[in-house]
Design an enzyme around this catalytic site. Structure first.
Site, PDB file in Angstrom:
ATOM      1  CG  ASN A   9      -1.733   1.251   1.392  1.00 50.89           C
ATOM      2  OD1 ASN A   9      -2.113   1.608   2.497  1.00 50.89           O
ATOM      3  ND2 ASN A   9      -2.018   1.930   0.299  1.00 50.89           N
ATOM      4  N   GLY A  10       0.708   2.067  -0.977  1.00 57.62           N
ATOM      5  CA  GLY A  10       1.552   3.251  -1.100  1.00 57.62           C
ATOM      6  C   GLY A  10       1.945   3.422  -2.543  1.00 57.62           C
TER       7      GLY A  10
ATOM      8  CE1 TYR B 232     -13.790   9.880   0.297  1.00 56.02           C
ATOM      9  CE2 TYR B 232     -11.741   8.755  -0.229  1.00 56.02           C
ATOM     10  CZ  TYR B 232     -13.088   8.935  -0.441  1.00 56.02           C
ATOM     11  OH  TYR B 232     -13.739   8.189  -1.367  1.00 56.02           O
TER      12      TYR B 232
END
Ligand code: AMP
Length: 481
Positions: free
Chosen positions: A117-118, A257
């Site tokens: 993730n990234g 968010y």
């Protein structure tokens, strides 16, 4: 009739989620449940790789976790007490199965599976160099660069090869890997993307967000620290910090968010933080209205905070259908326009004749605000004000939160009055960056910000090697996470 407008012709994207388990009876069933709880982080594809002590098993598919990993025969094939998984939304527009993670390779050191993730900001540069030296890439994913760096590392031990590989990459990475030494979790030195550790009985678990632990009844232990690598195997757990120490810069947008409101990040409830942001926004940009109306679901906690601080009743003036995906990820421009209408409808009986203040978490291209302000007017609203629980998004993210090119970001193109005019609201205000930090419990240190807030400030915490010779807005990124 559907109309086009200048800020929505780009494919918008979002992040990914990772999950890993060591030491459970059928790890893949836990991975599937964990991924299900992380579905909001990526809806395009999902994959799981398991390890039974001798062999690796893999399954990847386009679509939601539910449609794939709810099948007992899929889970049965993913045998073993260890597994990792990934939910993905591509940031290239390419939806090929070969990019779906976890990626897997048989290396000289043994099997190596990786979920990331990234987003790496020097992946293109490293890839050209590796290509030149003979590496043959199977995907267009930035993550595959890590695999080739591990494969070509001169170090002996698998974990040292991974560390060596990661010393070459720049950008954001929260990783879970299965390799000969066990399950490895690692967070980049700045801790840009989240990663947390939990326990379920004897099993050790890693996930992008704590909500994935709740779903399987696991206990949250702690965050993986920025720059920390944790190796888990049958001997136990080993933690070390193989990188130069750095001042952490976790992503501020996770609070605004991305993360689910029922997750805990940095020891704080995301829900409570969002309410505090809404309350701060009400103090900074007060508004007289009959009702505070959230844009569901993204604006709900901030709107509650706004309503409580402003003493204006909170009402559901917009009802969301839960049977359509995020407007953001509709595949074509036309469908995206349609998507906004499919997803939200005015609660006309409530709105007619009233003044409302709409609250959302962020404005990117302005599509949502434009449509919903109009929807309120069509429903007979007397006044429509808009309040946004983050500062104007003026810069693209290169660390895995996918924003369009700068030229498509409405706030990069015009000032607040221009945006107000564009979305046709009676008033428009955004929380300030200092106000956002205050809501998170900090005073922003402008010389050395405590978080990555580059999307608002343009202050990128790492080099952007792939973009050094061209302004970032001219390029599209190669990334999958
Ligand atoms: P826009 O309509 O382009 O202005 O986008 C704003 C809406 O998209 C807001 O309702 C946000 O909740 C949501 N949003 C903001 N950033 C992202 C992102 N990176 N991925 C998906 N949705 C987003």
């Amino acid at each position: 009739m559907l109309t086009t407008h200048p800020f929505d012709d780009d494919k918008l994207k979002e992040e990914c989620g990772v999950f890993g388990v060591w030491g459970a009876e059928q790890a893949s069933s836990l991975v599937a449940l964990g991924l299900h709880a992380l579905q909001h982080r990526g809806q395009e594809a999902a994959g799981v790789v398991s390890f039974d002590g001798t062999n690796y098993h893999q399954y990847r598919a386009m679509g939601h976790v539910g449609g794939t990993f709810d099948k007992p025969k899929v889970i049965r094939k993913l045998a073993g007490p260890a597994g990792i998984g990934h939910v993905r939304y591509s940031t290239t527009g390419e939806t090929a199965l070969r990019n779906v993670q976890p990626l897997y390779a048989d290396l000289a050191m043994g099997g190596f599976a990786l979920a990331h993730n990234g987003n790496l900001s020097n992946a293109m540069t490293l890839r050209s160099e590796l290509n030149r030296r003979g590496s043959i890439f199977q995907s267009t994913s930035d993550t595959e660069v890590i695999i080739h760096l591990v494969a070509t590392s001169q170090k002996e031990k698998p974990v040292d090869r991974l560390t060596d590989a990661l010393r070459h990459v720049e950008g954001a990475y929260s990783l879970v890997c299965l390799m000969p030494e066990g399950l490895v979790a690692c967070r980049d030195p700045l801790g840009i993307r989240p990663l947390v550790m939990g326990k379920l009985g004897e099993a050790t678990i890693f996930a992008s967000e704590s909500v994935a632990f709740d779903v399987i009844g696991a206990t949250f232990i702690r965050e993986v620290d920025p720059g920390e690598m944790i190796v888990v195997n049958d001997e136990g757990l080993r933690s070390f910090r193989p990188f130069e120490p750095a001042r952490p810069r976790p992503c501020i947008f996770e609070h605004v968010y991305f993360s689910r409101p029922d997750s805990i990040i940095e020891g704080t409830s995301v829900y409570e933080t969002r309410k505090a942001i809404g309350a701060e926004l009400a103090r900074e940009a007060p508004c007289n209205a009959d009702f505070v109306v959230p844009i569901p679901d993204s604006g709900v906690p901030a709107a509650i905070g706004f309503s409580q601080a402003a003493h204006i009743p909170f009402e559901l003036g917009i009802i969301r259908s839960h049977y359509v995906g995020r407007t953001f990820i509709q595949p074509t421009q036309d469908v995206r326009h349609l998507g906004v209408k499919l997803k939200h409808n005015a609660n006309s009986a409530l709105i007619a004749g009233k003044s409302v203040v709409l609250v959302d978490d962020s404005v990117v291209r302005g599509t949502t605000s434009l449509r919903l302000v109009q929807m309120m007017r069509d429903a007979g609203a007397r006044e429509v004000h808009m309040r946004i629980a983050s500062p104007p998004t003026r810069h693209s993210c290169f660390y895995g939160v996918d924003t369009p090119k700068r030229s498509k970001l409405i706030a990069a193109q015009m000032g607040i009055e221009g945006m107000r005019d564009y979305i046709k609201a009676d008033s428009l205000a955004f929380i300030t960056l200092d106000g956002l930090y205050r809501a998170l419990g900090d005073e922003r240190d402008s010389q050395a910000p405590q978080r990555c807030d580059a999307c608002f400030s343009g202050d990128y915490p790492t080099h952007l090697t792939d973009f050094e010779n061209e302004p970032p807005e001219q390029l599209s990124l190669v990334s999958n996470t």
